[in-house]
Design a protein around this motif. Structure first.
Motif: not given
Ligand SMILES: [Zn+2]
Lengths: 205, 87
Positions: A40-42, A44, A86
């Motif tokens: 989720a961090g990537m 976001l 991605h």
């Protein structure tokens, strides 16, 4: 008749990916939560670079994971799961951006070089002194560059992010933005020049 | 053939940097660079700009700092469970 042996290309697939994929395809709730937690961090981060509004970026991430899970059955393992995710996030963010109200365009012209009537440059460009050192200093530099990219007018920023950051080619960028390759090329060149000016203000002592 | 002006040089700098020009045009660019230190600097800083932009790309294979809000992380699997429950 003998069937020729099929040489599988799946050997190229990361074994860790295969295990994660199996869990996700089985609808394993723990595998799903774990996958979201680690990606989720990537996701976001990617969405935030395309959408400046935090709520829109989070919505795009939700949309992206929803299409990711829906598309799992079709995933062919030609790319890494993360690479595929991605790409889905980029598309979800672009869809969101198209739907959202465009930000007011500031004038990019003041960030472009100016010339005398004879085509000579008005003011010579100074050399840059880039902050030295890697590691944490390198992270600070990336943060600075990201903030400067964010200052670009939206239409220019998104082209620069897709071409120079996400490294889509001109045709792909034109397709996702619903414009022509020529327009992408012009906007990219102007965006780079404007970003160059913004960075110069930081790097000239 | 007359010399390129700085304006013309910059106008086609993206093609020059991408190596997308025919060699006679490239030769014109190089002739300009040989006599114009300003454009040498401009070219160099333009290339720095592209490299710096590229360096901000997040590597999708490296887990980033976990700054995604907890609500987002819980909402996604919840939506997924709800959706697969319907099927
Ligand atoms: Zn020049």
């Amino acid at each position: 008749m003998d069937t020729p042996a099929i040489v599988t290309t799946a050997a190229a697939t990361d074994p860790a990916d295969a295990a994660i994929l199996a869990g996700l395809r089985n609808g394993d709730a723990a595998a799903c939560t774990e996958f979201v937690r680690s990606h989720a961090g990537m996701a976001l981060g990617v969405a935030r670079r395309i959408l400046r509004n935090e709520a829109d970026a989070q919505d795009a991430v939700q949309d992206a994971f929803a299409s990711f899970f829906r598309g799992l059955g079709d995933f062919r393992q030609q790319s890494r799961l993360t690479t595929w995710l991605h790409r889905i996030v980029v598309n979800a963010a672009l869809m969101k951006r198209r739907a959202a109200q465009r930000r007011d365009e500031c004038c990019i012209d003041e960030l472009l070089p100016s010339y005398h009537a004879d085509g000579h440059r008005r003011d010579p460009r100074p050399e840059w002194v880039l902050p030295s050192g890697a590691g944490s200093a390198g992270d600070d530099l990336a943060g600075l560059v990201r903030r400067k990219v964010d200052e670009l007018p939206d239409d220019y920023r998104v082209v620069l992010v897709l071409r120079d950051v996400e490294e889509l080619d001109t045709e792909e960028t034109a397709e996702v933005l619903g414009t022509t390759p020529g327009a992408v090329k012009t906007r990219l060149h102007r965006a780079r020049q404007a970003l160059r000016t913004l960075l110069e203000r930081e790097f000239v002592p | 053939m007359s010399m390129l002006t700085c304006k013309e040089f910059v106008e086609f700098l993206d093609d020059y940097v991408a190596g997308a020009q025919e060699s006679p045009v490239r030769t014109e660019f190089e002739r300009h660079l040989a006599v114009c230190p300003d454009c040498v600097t401009y070219l160099r800083t333009y290339q720095h700009t592209i490299a710096l932009a590229r360096s901000t790309r997040l590597d999708p294979t490296v887990p980033p700092p976990a700054d995604a809000p907890a609500e987002l992380i819980t909402a996604i699997p919840a939506a997924r469970a709800k959706e697969s429950g319907r099927n």
